[in-house]
Design a protein around this motif. Structure first.
Motif, PDB file in Angstrom:
ATOM      1  N   ILE A 116      68.918  35.765  16.216  1.00 20.44           N
ATOM      2  CA  ILE A 116      68.243  34.870  17.150  1.00 20.44           C
ATOM      3  C   ILE A 116      67.773  33.660  16.340  1.00 20.44           C
ATOM      4  O   ILE A 116      66.998  33.817  15.396  1.00 20.44           O
ATOM      5  N   PHE A 117      68.234  32.499  16.709  1.00 26.33           N
ATOM      6  CA  PHE A 117      67.802  31.308  15.998  1.00 26.33           C
ATOM      7  C   PHE A 117      66.360  30.986  16.383  1.00 26.33           C
ATOM      8  O   PHE A 117      65.913  31.307  17.489  1.00 26.33           O
ATOM      9  N   PRO A 118      65.619  30.368  15.469  1.00 21.88           N
ATOM     10  CA  PRO A 118      64.174  30.143  15.684  1.00 21.88           C
ATOM     11  C   PRO A 118      63.842  29.452  17.002  1.00 21.88           C
ATOM     12  O   PRO A 118      64.577  28.573  17.465  1.00 21.88           O
ATOM     13  N   ILE A 119      62.732  29.879  17.592  1.00 18.13           N
ATOM     14  CA  ILE A 119      62.196  29.270  18.812  1.00 18.13           C
ATOM     15  C   ILE A 119      60.722  28.992  18.549  1.00 18.13           C
ATOM     16  O   ILE A 119      59.964  29.911  18.223  1.00 18.13           O
ATOM     17  N   GLU A 120      60.320  27.741  18.677  1.00 17.00           N
ATOM     18  CA  GLU A 120      58.938  27.379  18.403  1.00 17.00           C
ATOM     19  C   GLU A 120      57.989  28.136  19.320  1.00 17.00           C
ATOM     20  O   GLU A 120      58.178  28.173  20.533  1.00 17.00           O
ATOM     21  N   GLY A 121      57.001  28.770  18.724  1.00 21.57           N
ATOM     22  CA  GLY A 121      56.023  29.516  19.492  1.00 21.57           C
ATOM     23  C   GLY A 121      56.316  31.001  19.581  1.00 21.57           C
ATOM     24  O   GLY A 121      55.503  31.760  20.097  1.00 21.57           O
ATOM     25  N   ALA A 122      57.477  31.419  19.088  1.00 18.86           N
ATOM     26  CA  ALA A 122      57.849  32.842  19.155  1.00 18.86           C
ATOM     27  C   ALA A 122      58.020  33.425  17.753  1.00 18.86           C
ATOM     28  O   ALA A 122      58.462  32.744  16.836  1.00 18.86           O
ATOM     29  N   THR A 123      57.645  34.692  17.617  1.00 24.06           N
ATOM     30  CA  THR A 123      57.929  35.445  16.395  1.00 24.06           C
ATOM     31  C   THR A 123      59.268  36.134  16.593  1.00 24.06           C
ATOM     32  O   THR A 123      59.447  36.892  17.550  1.00 24.06           O
ATOM     33  N   ILE A 124      60.205  35.852  15.706  1.00 22.90           N
ATOM     34  CA  ILE A 124      61.578  36.341  15.864  1.00 22.90           C
ATOM     35  C   ILE A 124      61.870  37.468  14.880  1.00 22.90           C
ATOM     36  O   ILE A 124      61.607  37.351  13.685  1.00 22.90           O
ATOM     37  N   MET A 125      62.418  38.568  15.399  1.00 21.47           N
ATOM     38  CA  MET A 125      62.881  39.674  14.564  1.00 21.47           C
ATOM     39  C   MET A 125      64.360  39.906  14.850  1.00 21.47           C
ATOM     40  O   MET A 125      64.716  40.597  15.800  1.00 21.47           O
ATOM     41  N   SER A 126      65.201  39.293  14.042  1.00 24.39           N
ATOM     42  CA  SER A 126      66.643  39.428  14.220  1.00 24.39           C
ATOM     43  C   SER A 126      67.185  40.618  13.442  1.00 24.39           C
ATOM     44  O   SER A 126      66.522  41.143  12.534  1.00 24.39           O
ATOM     45  N   ASN A 127      68.386  41.034  13.801  1.00 22.95           N
ATOM     46  CA  ASN A 127      69.092  42.113  13.082  1.00 22.95           C
ATOM     47  C   ASN A 127      68.237  43.373  12.982  1.00 22.95           C
ATOM     48  O   ASN A 127      68.178  44.020  11.933  1.00 22.95           O
ATOM     49  N   MET A 128      67.575  43.711  14.097  1.00 23.69           N
ATOM     50  CA  MET A 128      66.683  44.872  14.101  1.00 23.69           C
ATOM     51  C   MET A 128      66.830  45.637  15.417  1.00 23.69           C
ATOM     52  O   MET A 128      66.817  45.052  16.493  1.00 23.69           O
ATOM     53  N   ASP A 129      66.969  46.951  15.311  1.00 28.31           N
ATOM     54  CA  ASP A 129      67.110  47.824  16.472  1.00 28.31           C
ATOM     55  C   ASP A 129      65.725  48.267  16.935  1.00 28.31           C
ATOM     56  O   ASP A 129      65.042  49.024  16.252  1.00 28.31           O
ATOM     57  N   PHE A 130      65.300  47.789  18.114  1.00 20.82           N
ATOM     58  CA  PHE A 130      63.932  48.046  18.577  1.00 20.82           C
ATOM     59  C   PHE A 130      63.660  49.529  18.814  1.00 20.82           C
ATOM     60  O   PHE A 130      62.504  49.950  18.877  1.00 20.82           O
ATOM     61  N   SER A 131      64.716  50.336  18.956  1.00 22.65           N
ATOM     62  CA  SER A 131      64.521  51.759  19.272  1.00 22.65           C
ATOM     63  C   SER A 131      64.180  52.602  18.043  1.00 22.65           C
ATOM     64  O   SER A 131      63.862  53.778  18.168  1.00 22.65           O
ATOM     65  N   THR A 132      64.207  52.006  16.857  1.00 21.12           N
ATOM     66  CA  THR A 132      63.927  52.765  15.631  1.00 21.12           C
ATOM     67  C   THR A 132      62.431  52.771  15.315  1.00 21.12           C
ATOM     68  O   THR A 132      61.685  51.870  15.732  1.00 21.12           O
ATOM     69  N   ILE A 133      62.007  53.771  14.573  1.00 23.00           N
ATOM     70  CA  ILE A 133      60.602  53.884  14.168  1.00 23.00           C
ATOM     71  C   ILE A 133      60.217  52.703  13.282  1.00 23.00           C
ATOM     72  O   ILE A 133      59.126  52.147  13.402  1.00 23.00           O
ATOM     73  N   ASP A 134      61.132  52.300  12.413  1.00 21.02           N
ATOM     74  CA  ASP A 134      60.872  51.188  11.499  1.00 21.02           C
ATOM     75  C   ASP A 134      60.595  49.903  12.283  1.00 21.02           C
ATOM     76  O   ASP A 134      59.647  49.167  11.981  1.00 21.02           O
TER      77      ASP A 134
END
Length: 250
Positions: A116-134
């Protein structure tokens, strides 16, 4: 014997080549249909005019106009956010970029397996699977102890062409989103996510009723008429029971 084998090999090669050509023609036809549909789609042009990354922004804009789930000062998590059009809308509606100094400033966190390319005002977490504990731990850390007001998900799996399999896969994503929302949402928080129409949807709604006070089905005009997609808005998170140290449930 050699001649027979040679002829068989040639037939096999010819058949394989024919199948390949047929597949190419189907893909070409599908691509041409997609291009024609894009050119005729007013939301594609509107997305360019308003600088949204894709037309799906207007689905969220329309649903928010009816439900008002995104307002200044709220904390929002956007699951499967790439390329980021829903994140752009969430930032605008929650004032996460501080564009209006007279209104409360919200926060938006976006996560996806893809870039996800940067978006002003948002915290971006790219290359990450939200379903994992990490990923969950990193989201909690990034939120700085705040609970989430709204969880968004416009996720859909890559189509396999097998209708039942594709439906099973998106239902799986829906339950992942519900589980994630249950872990990070505040009491009375909201969850909005995409699903494809099918016999599994009523079961999904029944499961949601255990955790949310109100369930509503939405089909925005920006969602193509031929698409089986619709959106489920679950409002008023009840919380989840957790065992306490004294053995009682909270």
């Amino acid at each position: 014997m050699m001649l027979t084998r040679h002829l068989l090999d040639n037939k096999t090669f010819s058949f394989s080549r024919m199948c390949f050509l047929v597949k190419c023609l189907k893909r070409l036809k599908s691509s041409q249909q997609w291009l024609s549909r894009q050119k005729a789609d007013p939301y594609v042009e509107k997305a360019k005019i308003y600088n949204y990354r894709c037309r799906s922004a207007f689905k969220l804009l329309e649903m928010n106009e009816k439900t008002n789930i995104l307002t200044p000062g709220l904390t929002v998590v956007d699951l499967g956010a790439s390329p980021g059009s829903w994140t752009q809308v969430a930032v605008q509606k929650t004032n996460a970029d501080g564009a209006d100094p007279t209104k409360p400033r919200g926060s938006v966190l976006s996560i996806d397996k893809l870039q996800i390319f940067p978006i002003e005002g948002a915290t971006i977490m790219s290359n990450m699977d939200f379903s994992t504990i990490d990923a969950h731990d990193k989201v909690v850390e990034a939120l700085g102890g705040k609970k989430v007001d709204v969880v968004l998900s416009d996720m859909a799996p890559s189509a396999t062409g097998v209708k039942e399999l594709d439906k099973d896969r998106i239902i799986g994503l829906c339950y992942m989103a519900i589980r994630f929302a249950a872990l990070v949402s505040r009491i009375d928080g909201n969850l909005l996510f995409k699903v494809w129409d099918g016999k599994e949807v009523p079961i999904l709604e029944m499961d949601l009723e255990r955790f949310y006070k109100n369930i509503k089905i939405l089909k925005p005009k920006a969602s193509r008429s031929e698409s089986s997609e619709k959106f489920i808005l679950a409002r008023g998170f009840r919380g989840i029971q957790r065992p306490l140290e004294n053995g009682r449930w909270g």
